[in-house]
Design an enzyme around this catalytic site. Structure first.
Site, short mmCIF file in Angstrom:
data_model
loop_
_atom_site.label_atom_id
_atom_site.label_comp_id
_atom_site.label_asym_id
_atom_site.label_seq_id
_atom_site.Cartn_x
_atom_site.Cartn_y
_atom_site.Cartn_z
N GLU A 71 1.35 9.62 -5.65
CA GLU A 71 1.93 10.94 -5.41
C GLU A 71 2.82 11.37 -6.57
O GLU A 71 2.74 12.52 -7.02
CB GLU A 71 2.74 10.94 -4.11
CG GLU A 71 1.89 10.93 -2.86
CD GLU A 71 2.68 11.33 -1.64
OE1 GLU A 71 2.73 12.53 -1.34
OE2 GLU A 71 3.28 10.44 -1.01
N THR A 81 0.83 -1.21 0.00
CA THR A 81 0.00 0.00 0.00
C THR A 81 0.86 1.26 0.00
O THR A 81 0.59 2.18 -0.79
CB THR A 81 -0.98 -0.02 1.19
OG1 THR A 81 -1.81 -1.19 1.06
CG2 THR A 81 -1.85 1.23 1.20
N HIS A 131 -6.96 0.49 -0.99
CA HIS A 131 -6.17 -0.50 -1.73
C HIS A 131 -6.92 -1.81 -1.55
O HIS A 131 -6.84 -2.43 -0.50
CB HIS A 131 -4.76 -0.56 -1.13
CG HIS A 131 -3.81 -1.38 -1.94
ND1 HIS A 131 -2.52 -1.62 -1.51
CD2 HIS A 131 -3.91 -2.02 -3.12
CE1 HIS A 131 -1.88 -2.35 -2.40
NE2 HIS A 131 -2.73 -2.61 -3.39
#
Length: 122
Positions: free
Chosen positions: A43, A35, A69
């Site tokens: 990002e 994750t 996730h």
């Protein structure tokens, strides 16, 4: 700080193979996409979507992540992560982010970044 070059709809996509740097192994086998690695790719996609449109001497920093996730991507599979700029509020940017592997959607959510001036060294 002028941000008139930024417009909702700017997008970036990162396609990479899940390798040893991106996996967690507690699920057994060769490992699966972790994750934190998925979030890191999200990002990076957000950065790539807007960096060329920022005023000179500026960049962005992340300050909020809301993602789920919900499926495993095994080591060796390709993962595609996308970020799309959806909102501009002064220096604050909001992105829609999602991740897919070769077979399915594995994560999605929102990510926020703030525009900052780059610190000069020296």
């Amino acid at each position: 700080m002028p941000t008139d070059r930024l417009t909702p709809g700017l997008k970036a996509e990162i396609v990479t193979t899940v390798d040893d740097k991106l996996v967690v192994r507690h699920m057994g086998g060769e490992g699966v996409l972790s994750t934190p690695s998925m979030i890191g790719l999200m990002e990076r996609a957000g950065i790539q979507a807007v960096q060329d449109y920022l005023p000179e001497g500026h960049t962005t920093v992340g300050f909020e992540v809301h993602v789920k996730h919900f499926a495993a991507t095994p080591k060796g599979k390709t993962v595609t992560v996308r970020a799309e700029l959806t909102e501009i509020d002064g220096r604050k940017l909001r992105f829609k982010v999602e991740a897919h592997d070769e077979d399915k959607k594995v994560g999605d959510g929102t990510h926020r970044r703030a525009i900052i001036a780059v610190q000069r060294q020296g």
